[in-house]
Design an enzyme around this catalytic site. Structure first.
Site, PDB file in Angstrom:
ATOM      1  N   ARG A 110       7.603   4.689  -6.628  1.00  5.67           N
ATOM      2  CA  ARG A 110       9.017   4.428  -6.299  1.00  5.67           C
ATOM      3  C   ARG A 110       9.448   5.087  -4.990  1.00  5.67           C
ATOM      4  O   ARG A 110      10.618   5.403  -4.793  1.00  5.67           O
ATOM      5  CB  ARG A 110       9.933   4.886  -7.435  1.00  5.67           C
ATOM      6  CG  ARG A 110       9.733   4.111  -8.728  1.00  5.67           C
ATOM      7  CD  ARG A 110      10.928   4.226  -9.647  1.00  5.67           C
ATOM      8  NE  ARG A 110      10.573   3.716 -10.964  1.00  5.67           N
ATOM      9  CZ  ARG A 110      10.096   4.480 -11.943  1.00  5.67           C
ATOM     10  NH1 ARG A 110       9.942   5.772 -11.762  1.00  5.67           N
ATOM     11  NH2 ARG A 110       9.794   3.933 -13.095  1.00  5.67           N
TER      12      ARG A 110
ATOM     13  N   LYS B 104      13.306  -2.707   7.600  1.00  4.54           N
ATOM     14  CA  LYS B 104      12.923  -3.903   6.847  1.00  4.54           C
ATOM     15  C   LYS B 104      11.427  -3.844   6.579  1.00  4.54           C
ATOM     16  O   LYS B 104      10.626  -3.735   7.503  1.00  4.54           O
ATOM     17  CB  LYS B 104      13.239  -5.164   7.648  1.00  4.54           C
ATOM     18  CG  LYS B 104      14.695  -5.570   7.560  1.00  4.54           C
ATOM     19  CD  LYS B 104      14.852  -6.985   8.073  1.00  4.54           C
ATOM     20  CE  LYS B 104      16.296  -7.423   8.030  1.00  4.54           C
ATOM     21  NZ  LYS B 104      16.455  -8.802   8.509  1.00  4.54           N
TER      22      LYS B 104
ATOM     23  N   GLU C 268      11.430 -10.750  21.868  1.00  2.00           N
ATOM     24  CA  GLU C 268      12.446  -9.927  21.190  1.00  2.00           C
ATOM     25  C   GLU C 268      13.240  -9.103  22.203  1.00  2.00           C
ATOM     26  O   GLU C 268      14.428  -8.850  22.014  1.00  2.00           O
ATOM     27  CB  GLU C 268      11.806  -9.008  20.142  1.00  2.00           C
ATOM     28  CG  GLU C 268      11.087  -9.732  19.004  1.00  2.00           C
ATOM     29  CD  GLU C 268      12.020 -10.240  17.885  1.00  2.00           C
ATOM     30  OE1 GLU C 268      13.206  -9.860  17.847  1.00  2.00           O
ATOM     31  OE2 GLU C 268      11.541 -11.037  17.055  1.00  2.00           O
TER      32      GLU C 268
ATOM     33  N   LYS D 163      18.525  -1.913  18.868  1.00  2.00           N
ATOM     34  CA  LYS D 163      18.266  -2.120  17.443  1.00  2.00           C
ATOM     35  C   LYS D 163      18.829  -0.963  16.625  1.00  2.00           C
ATOM     36  O   LYS D 163      19.433  -1.177  15.573  1.00  2.00           O
ATOM     37  CB  LYS D 163      16.764  -2.269  17.192  1.00  2.00           C
ATOM     38  CG  LYS D 163      16.448  -2.458  15.730  1.00  2.00           C
ATOM     39  CD  LYS D 163      15.564  -3.618  15.433  1.00  2.00           C
ATOM     40  CE  LYS D 163      15.560  -3.923  13.952  1.00  2.00           C
ATOM     41  NZ  LYS D 163      14.439  -4.750  13.533  1.00  2.00           N
TER      42      LYS D 163
ATOM     43  N   GLU E 168      22.224  -5.249   6.222  1.00  2.00           N
ATOM     44  CA  GLU E 168      22.503  -6.615   6.649  1.00  2.00           C
ATOM     45  C   GLU E 168      23.701  -7.237   5.931  1.00  2.00           C
ATOM     46  O   GLU E 168      23.652  -8.372   5.462  1.00  2.00           O
ATOM     47  CB  GLU E 168      21.253  -7.491   6.437  1.00  2.00           C
ATOM     48  CG  GLU E 168      21.238  -8.708   7.338  1.00  2.00           C
ATOM     49  CD  GLU E 168      19.829  -9.262   7.536  1.00  2.00           C
ATOM     50  OE1 GLU E 168      18.922  -8.874   6.801  1.00  2.00           O
ATOM     51  OE2 GLU E 168      19.674 -10.083   8.445  1.00  2.00           O
TER      52      GLU E 168
ATOM     53  N   ARG F  70      24.320  -6.778  11.360  1.00  2.00           N
ATOM     54  CA  ARG F  70      22.873  -6.783  11.523  1.00  2.00           C
ATOM     55  C   ARG F  70      22.297  -8.191  11.622  1.00  2.00           C
ATOM     56  O   ARG F  70      21.227  -8.396  12.211  1.00  2.00           O
ATOM     57  CB  ARG F  70      22.215  -6.032  10.365  1.00  2.00           C
ATOM     58  CG  ARG F  70      20.723  -5.915  10.529  1.00  2.00           C
ATOM     59  CD  ARG F  70      20.140  -4.913   9.560  1.00  2.00           C
ATOM     60  NE  ARG F  70      18.702  -4.892   9.691  1.00  2.00           N
ATOM     61  CZ  ARG F  70      17.929  -3.897   9.313  1.00  2.00           C
ATOM     62  NH1 ARG F  70      18.463  -2.846   8.771  1.00  2.00           N
ATOM     63  NH2 ARG F  70      16.639  -3.955   9.472  1.00  2.00           N
TER      64      ARG F  70
ATOM     65  N   ASN G 209      18.931 -11.613  13.910  1.00  2.00           N
ATOM     66  CA  ASN G 209      18.189 -12.822  13.532  1.00  2.00           C
ATOM     67  C   ASN G 209      18.347 -13.950  14.559  1.00  2.00           C
ATOM     68  O   ASN G 209      17.935 -15.076  14.303  1.00  2.00           O
ATOM     69  CB  ASN G 209      18.640 -13.306  12.158  1.00  2.00           C
ATOM     70  CG  ASN G 209      18.214 -12.348  11.071  1.00  2.00           C
ATOM     71  OD1 ASN G 209      17.131 -11.785  11.134  1.00  2.00           O
ATOM     72  ND2 ASN G 209      19.075 -12.155  10.085  1.00  2.00           N
TER      73      ASN G 209
ATOM     74  N   HIS H 231      15.793 -16.592  15.012  1.00  2.00           N
ATOM     75  CA  HIS H 231      14.877 -16.495  13.870  1.00  2.00           C
ATOM     76  C   HIS H 231      15.059 -17.615  12.851  1.00  2.00           C
ATOM     77  O   HIS H 231      14.173 -17.851  12.038  1.00  2.00           O
ATOM     78  CB  HIS H 231      15.026 -15.145  13.174  1.00  2.00           C
ATOM     79  CG  HIS H 231      14.407 -14.011  13.943  1.00  2.00           C
ATOM     80  ND1 HIS H 231      14.795 -13.688  15.227  1.00  2.00           N
ATOM     81  CD2 HIS H 231      13.420 -13.142  13.629  1.00  2.00           C
ATOM     82  CE1 HIS H 231      14.082 -12.658  15.653  1.00  2.00           C
ATOM     83  NE2 HIS H 231      13.240 -12.310  14.702  1.00  2.00           N
TER      84      HIS H 231
ATOM     85  N   HIS I 175      11.742 -19.134  12.228  1.00  2.00           N
ATOM     86  CA  HIS I 175      11.022 -18.967  10.959  1.00  2.00           C
ATOM     87  C   HIS I 175      10.528 -20.298  10.420  1.00  2.00           C
ATOM     88  O   HIS I 175       9.418 -20.390   9.892  1.00  2.00           O
ATOM     89  CB  HIS I 175      11.921 -18.313   9.909  1.00  2.00           C
ATOM     90  CG  HIS I 175      11.869 -16.820   9.933  1.00  2.00           C
ATOM     91  ND1 HIS I 175      12.756 -16.044   9.233  1.00  2.00           N
ATOM     92  CD2 HIS I 175      11.032 -15.965  10.558  1.00  2.00           C
ATOM     93  CE1 HIS I 175      12.475 -14.763   9.436  1.00  2.00           C
ATOM     94  NE2 HIS I 175      11.446 -14.696  10.242  1.00  2.00           N
TER      95      HIS I 175
ATOM     96  N   HIS J  24       4.726 -14.646  15.953  1.00  2.00           N
ATOM     97  CA  HIS J  24       6.147 -14.544  15.634  1.00  2.00           C
ATOM     98  C   HIS J  24       7.066 -14.659  16.854  1.00  2.00           C
ATOM     99  O   HIS J  24       8.039 -15.410  16.854  1.00  2.00           O
ATOM    100  CB  HIS J  24       6.398 -13.237  14.883  1.00  2.00           C
ATOM    101  CG  HIS J  24       7.824 -12.986  14.519  1.00  2.00           C
ATOM    102  ND1 HIS J  24       8.509 -13.772  13.605  1.00  2.00           N
ATOM    103  CD2 HIS J  24       8.727 -12.067  14.967  1.00  2.00           C
ATOM    104  CE1 HIS J  24       9.752 -13.335  13.496  1.00  2.00           C
ATOM    105  NE2 HIS J  24       9.911 -12.303  14.311  1.00  2.00           N
TER     106      HIS J  24
END
Lengths: 363, 363
Positions: free
Chosen positions: A121, A143, A185, A229, A239, A243, A247, A250, A254, A267
């Site tokens: 955990r 993330k 990016e 960032k 998010e 935030r 994206n 993206h 994606h 990517h």
């Protein structure tokens, strides 16, 4: 040495940027008050070049060091690879105070972060990104995750590192294609947040490879991108709102990446295509001037990045893939759309017709 | 209707305890401001009895409801079962605002919670526990996870529910053995936190089944146990210190459970054995009086719970299993040891010799 602090509600951590700092991994980690055991997760190619430096540095600082290698590539970013990390963690009796170090690009970083988030955990996590993309994007912000066979990063957690160590020198060995992908990016931060960074990239003679870029500009890029960032995630860790602007590019990116099975594009290339698409959507909706959109597209081309969608991709398949995106809210696809260089807005008012039209125009 | 608030640094949620409240699941969830889609995760046996009530209640409140069933039992608490939950979530296009509802015991709760924590990096989560053990323990506190083939709950996350709904009436259909197993955790709260609760259990004529226990006492047990757990986790969400006391009886308990392959004992039974062992360690070390330890052991026996370690278990195997426990810190096994009824301390000074001796004495 530049150090950027990321402040979050429950924690704070440093991003250290300095040529040659890889050999200081051990001494930097000693400051963190973590346990003795460290598991370095990497891929065979990266580990062959930088593994020794990291391991020696950690051992010299008194850590008990193990390593686990995962074959390179997005196709290994799976629950199955994760299980193997768990097995290694168990084998060496890692404890809650132990640390997982990600030595590699975004795939290694995301997967190691998720392993750190979920083993016992939650154990300590340190990022040592070795690609430009991972340095400016994946390594900051917490993330973590793996892919589902039907979608990228569908399984994951928000989990913060205790330290991010960025050594620009390691980019020497990065393939040029990967360098350009990282620049996508960087351009993104210019468009969504930092008009000054955008200007610097426009003025530079060449930015399409590590060999061509001025070392000072590279350092500026790393500092301003990670700062951008850090600014955004400090204001919105999970998010909830702001935030989402990260994206930018993206959404369609994606979809293109997923429908080409993560094989045709890396990517950053998919993000470049996505930025061109989002820019076009913004101009079609009257939110952005065509002139500024052209400036963006020229910068993307100057970096040697793709700007068109493969004609083989079915428009309906793209639209359907958009619907299963994590960013969908109440069935509506949300787009990040520029309004001027350095500024974007979040919109769920993009119609299927406009998306259709833009996709067709970009093929 | 009793409502207990769990206050945590970043969030707060309610534990609602009320006979018959299962049929209010929909209306209770409507207050939470969550999205339209709800995925109820359960096992076939529980779902056959209570599924309709839940689904109808959710539909009546306007939710779009799906369900996913996992075969009952600890052996299904695996990454593989988790993958199937992900597949169902993907199939129905769950969004970040969607909710996963766990309808079942601890296994369903832990697994559904971990799925909620990790699908799309976190969707909403609601607990509807149907066993006494899940009501008083697993459903409160945010521990989620699955088992590794070599150890219980080694993979997981801290993730808080948005609501816990406890309907004592559902305990009618709980097998007696499961009821007694839940009572083990109730006794635990008596020993570690609430001497008054311990006294009430001692005074009660019978506490070994739902049929024998007075309804008022059952409600008191549910309220005081969840309050005790809420108190502890409010003070220490991520198990930095205090929360460790909830592991009373779990150190040797887990080892016994693991070495009998989760087949011979249900969790609460293993905890009962673990409490007897921890009590004996405490008296051996002069921390606890034999008289109070005897009172604990008598209460455990009165509940019909086991108090001895199977003779077939190898002492060395138990010691080795303790070493791979999550609670190990710098190689030292930490024990929770009572000092008086209602009070415990955390100790890493328990020697292998004492553990050895106590294990042999309990076989």
């Amino acid at each position: 040495m530049t150090s950027i602090t990321v402040n979050l509600p429950e924690t704070a951590y440093e991003i250290v940027i300095s040529p040659g700092c890889l050999s200081q991994l051990g001494s930097q980690m000693k400051k963190l008050n973590v346990g003795k055991k460290v598991l370095v997760v990497s891929n065979p190619e990266i580990f062959a070049v930088y593994g020794d430096t990291c391991l020696q540095s950690l051992k010299a600082a008194g850590f008990e060091v193990y390593h686990h290698l995962i074959p390179a590539g997005e196709t290994y970013k799976t629950l199955q690879s994760l299980e193997q990390v768990y097995d290694t963690a168990l084998k060496h009796h890692l404890e809650r105070s132990s640390t997982l170090v990600a030595l590699g690009g975004g795939v290694i970083g995301d997967m190691t972060g998720f392993a750190a988030a979920t083993w016992l955990r939650g154990v300590n996590f340190v990022q040592v990104p070795t690609t430009l993309l991972a340095m400016v994007d994946a390594s900051v912000g917490g993330k973590t995750g793996v892919n589902h066979p039907q979608g990228k990063n569908l399984i994951g957690a928000f989990y913060q590192p205790k330290l991010v160590l960025i050594d620009p020198n390691v980019l020497k060995t990065l393939p040029e294609r990967e360098f350009r992908a990282g620049m996508a990016e960087v351009i993104k931060y210019g468009v969504i947040w930092d008009a000054d960074l955008f200007g610097k990239l426009e003025q530079a003679e060449q930015i399409d490879s590590f060999a061509h870029i001025a070392p000072e500009l590279l350092e500026t890029i790393l500092i301003r991108s990670t700062q951008a960032k850090a600014d955004v995630v400090s204001q919105d860790e999970k998010e909830a709102g702001l935030r989402a602007i990260l994206n930018y590019g993206h959404t369609i990116g994606h979809a293109v990446e997923s429908l080409t099975h993560y094989e045709q594009f890396v990517h950053g290339e998919a993000v470049a295509i996505g930025m061109v698409a989002a820019g076009k959507i913004a101009t079609q909706m009257g939110l952005w001037t065509e002139e500024e959109a052209d400036r963006q597209d020229r910068l993307i081309k100057k970096t040697g990045l793709p700007t068109t969608i493969p004609a083989k991709l079915d428009v309906d398949a793209i639209l359907e893939t958009l619907q299963s995106d994590k960013k969908v809210k109440s069935g509506k696809v949300r787009f990040i759309l520029p309004t001027q260089i350095g500024k974007v807005e979040i919109s769920d008012r993009v119609t299927t017709e406009i998306i259709n039209e833009v996709i067709l125009a970009l093929r």
